[in-house]
Design a protein around this motif. Structure first.
Motif, PDB file in Angstrom:
ATOM      1  N   ARG B 212       0.604  -0.759   0.054  1.00  0.00           N
ATOM      2  CA  ARG B 212       0.422  -0.610   0.229  1.00  0.00           C
ATOM      3  C   ARG B 212       1.027   1.504  -0.501  1.00  0.00           C
ATOM      4  N   ALA B 241      -3.509  -5.527  -0.104  1.00  0.00           N
ATOM      5  CA  ALA B 241      -3.575  -4.705   0.422  1.00  0.00           C
ATOM      6  C   ALA B 241      -3.843  -3.509  -1.050  1.00  0.00           C
ATOM      7  N   ASP B 244      -6.720  -6.350  -3.306  1.00  0.00           N
ATOM      8  CA  ASP B 244      -7.989  -5.473  -2.411  1.00  0.00           C
ATOM      9  C   ASP B 244      -8.169  -4.279  -3.533  1.00  0.00           C
ATOM     10  N   ALA B 245      -7.259  -3.073  -2.900  1.00  0.00           N
ATOM     11  CA  ALA B 245      -7.366  -1.949  -4.005  1.00  0.00           C
ATOM     12  C   ALA B 245      -7.844  -2.327  -5.641  1.00  0.00           C
ATOM     13  N   TRP B 247      -5.243  -2.297  -6.983  1.00  0.00           N
ATOM     14  CA  TRP B 247      -4.388  -1.188  -8.505  1.00  0.00           C
ATOM     15  C   TRP B 247      -3.356  -2.667  -8.675  1.00  0.00           C
TER      16      TRP B 247
END
Ligand SMILES: Cc1cc2nc3c(=O)[nH]c(=O)nc-3n(C[C@H](O)[C@H](O)[C@H](O)COP(=O)(O)OP(=O)(O)OC[C@H]3O[C@@H](n4cnc5c(N)ncnc54)[C@H](O)[C@@H]3O)c2cc1C
Ligand SMILES: Nc1ncnc2c1ncn2[C@@H]1O[C@H](COP(=O)(O)O)[C@@H](O)[C@H]1O
Lengths: 249, 328
Positions: B212, B241, B244-245, B247
């Motif tokens: 992140r 993270a 999940d985002a 990216w």
């Protein structure tokens, strides 16, 4: 469509593991147990399938000890219709587990059986494909999303370097990885309703385990590392160390 | 007894790099057991032209099962062929790579042979004339020594955990036409290559992972530049993270709910080092962490750490590494 989801009770992933004195299992006191994370994805996939089609039953099946009832109630609380506990000891031998589950599944013969791709404790990544083989059903593993038809299921499998789309004839077995199936939480209403749903308990007909844990060990301590410095100025020293000390470049 | 069979994966008719490690392990363990290593390649017409090359890694014999129906990997077609070859010899063990394909195939072969499977093993010893495997359990928080009853046993090996070793053997090639049983009840419809490049994070010997702390998908060009500087054995990884985002794709996720990797070198850039991330990478040989927080837990497992801003450190790191790699 009727779906059976095989779920397993495992220690929470945050748990600190303490090896027992006998050396071949872990202390269970003070450990929080949960439904294995990938089995939650599989259950969510089953519930959504049922909701989208508006018909069929979702049942959960586990081989485990008495305490697994709590895990099964959790599954009923998020929306499963019925649960079966085959009461017995679980070992690291996935084939022994697969045989017990396959014998039970054969009695119900649902068009679709879902598994987690891997369990949160022994993580053998094997029970699903083994059950499929024992039942003579086609199986897709590591599936992040699928589409069901009347007699086929089209799965997106995560493989090296990309995604493979495969079509299986039903009845089939699918093992689920993390994908589109973010699990839901139980509502208070769901928890109340779960108390009235059927939870069948019977003794498992265990088979011999041919794989045993002789001893558990803590991971080898990693040698104490070091901070080579701060900011971009530390880069030359890092690259030197990687080259000369670690022989990693 | 004492022989070991290694499943040597191929792609488009050519033996894949991952096969060399499996054959090397089979050869050294079989030698200790007083037997020899055999390799098995399955594929379509023309497969196995390079089969005798496995002799250099210790394969005494290389079975090549060649049939049009084996051109694409279809587990229901592959598994019975592997099981048939396994039954034809006196094997103590059948070894697979713990790749997506190996992990899909091994349990089916084990079930057909009615024998047990130890997956993703990180060590394989010979003690008192029998094989003893070590594999992680509880997300890598413990390692289990596994004993087997009944032969052959089936195992899948974590890539890069063993290494490749040359040990010349005859590499005699034995072509066979497998009895292929009717059309399967599964069909491959399509393959969609991921945008991350072809080297999978679980196979790469160097992994560059971002967390992140990289602040957005658009900054991945910095990590791609580092990967490219490190050469063709490097691949990108990510924390959950980041996945999940949205990216990066899930196929790049390293950790308890992602891939488990054991590369020679692992870079954790802007990754805090949560226990679930460590589960996927703590068996890497060398770990490098770049994090602006001196107290980040990732420094607890890193061999080398830089406290600092990834956006300042990365360009310099890429530059120094490409200088080194291009000048030797
Ligand atoms: C059941 C379960 C399974 C899970 N499975 C996984 C899994 O498979 N893989 C996984 O990774 N996680 C997994 N997690 C999530 C895990 O707990 C963490 O939330 C996750 O790993 C955090 O990702 P991160 O380190 O990228 O983000 P953060 O924890 O937010 O860390 C970001 C880091 O970047 C640093 N940073 C910020 N800016 C900069 C900068 N400019 N330069 C340098 N450093 C900077 C910060 O200091 C911080 O340490 C799981 C969690 C659960 C509950
Ligand atoms: N004791 C069990 N009871 C029910 N399902 C199980 C059990 N053990 C494993 N499974 C299923 O098999 C999957 C893979 O487990 P494993 O092969 O141990 O990684 C799990 O995600 C579950 O879906």
């Amino acid at each position: 469509m009727d779906i059976i989801v095989c779920v397993k009770r495992v220690p929470d992933t945050e748990t600190r593991v303490r090896i027992t004195e006998s050396g071949n299992s872990i202390e269970s006191d003070g450990v929080k147990y949960i439904m294995s994370p990938y089995d939650e994805f599989a259950l969510e996939a089953a519930l959504r399938t049922k909701e989208e089609s508006g018909k069929g039953e979702v049942r959960v099946l586990t081989l485990g000890d008495e305490s697994s009832k709590e895990t099964l109630r959790g599954a009923l609380a998020v929306g499963a219709d019925a649960a079966i506990l085959l009461q017995g000891t679980v070992t690291v031998d996935g084939l022994a587990t697969a045989k017990v589950l396959a014998a039970e599944l054969e009695k119900h013969d649902p068009p679709l059986v879902l598994f987690g791709v891997r369990s949160g404790d022994v993580d053998q990544q094997q029970v699903g494909p083994m059950v499929a083989t024992l039942l003579g059903r086609p199986c897709a593993s590591n599936v992040s999303d699928f589409n069901l038809d009347n007699d086929t299921i089209v799965c997106r499998r995560e493989v090296e370097g990309g995604v493979e789309v495969v079509e299986l004839d039903l009845p089939a077995v699918v093992t689920i990885t993390k994908g589109e199936f973010e699990p839901r939480y139980a509502s208070l209403k769901g928890i109340m309703a779960a108390k009235k749903k059927p939870l069948e308990v019977k003794d498992a007909e265990l088979v011999e385990s041919k794989l045993t844990i002789d001893r558990l060990e803590y991971p080898p301590e990693r040698a104490q590392g070091r901070i080579v410095g701060e900011g971009a100025d530390a880069v030359p020293e890092l690259v030197r160390a990687l080259r000369e000390e670690a022989n990693a470049l | 007894m004492g022989d070991i069979l290694a499943f040597a994966d191929q792609q488009d008719g050519e033996i894949r790099g991952v096969a060399l490690e499996i054959v090397s392990v089979a050869a050294s363990r079989a030698a200790k057991l007083g037997g020899s290593a055999h390799a098995l390649i399955l594929g379509g017409d023309g497969t196995g032209k390079d089969a005798s090359g496995l002799g250099a890694y210790g394969a005494e014999m290389v079975w090549v099962a060649r049939d049009e129906s084996l051109t694409h990997y279809i587990p229901e077609v592959y598994a019975p062929v592997v099981a048939e070859v396994a039954r034809s010899g006196n094997y103590d063990a059948i070894l697979f790579p713990a790749t997506a394909r190996g992990k899909d195939l091994a349990p089916r072969v084990a079930a057909l042979l009615d024998t047990s499977l130890a997956s993703d093993i990180t060590r394989l010893d010979v003690e008192d004339g029998t094989l003893v495997a070590v594999r992680p359990v509880y997300g890598g928080k413990a390692f289990a020594r596994i004993k087997f009853q009944g032969f052959p046993t089936v195992m899948s090996l974590r890539l890069n955990a063993f290494g490749v070793a040359e040990s010349p053997a005859s590499g005699k090639v034995q072509i066979m036409t497998p009895p292929v049983k009717g059309a399967g009840r599964s069909r491959v419809i399509e393959f969609q290559a991921s945008r991350g490049g072809t080297m999978d994070v679980s196979e790469a010997s160097i992994v560059v992972s971002g967390g992140r702390g990289m602040r957005g998908a658009e900054h991945w060009t910095l990590l791609e530049a580092l990967r490219d500087a490190l050469g063709s054995d490097a691949a990108l990884g990510a924390s959950r993270a980041v996945v999940d985002a949205g990216w990066r794709p899930h196929g790049e996720q390293v950790g308890q709910t992602g891939k488990t990797v054991a590369p020679k070198l692992y870079f954790a850039i802007g990754i805090s080092g949560a226990i679930q991330h460590l589960a996927g990478m703590r068996t890497a040989q060398t770990i490098v962490a770049v994090n602006k927080d001196a107290d980040a837990p990732i420094f607890g497992v890193a061999d080398y750490g830089i406290i600092g801003d990834a956006f300042e450190v990365l360009p310099r790191l890429t530059e120094e590494i490409s200088d080194y790699c291009s000048n030797g």
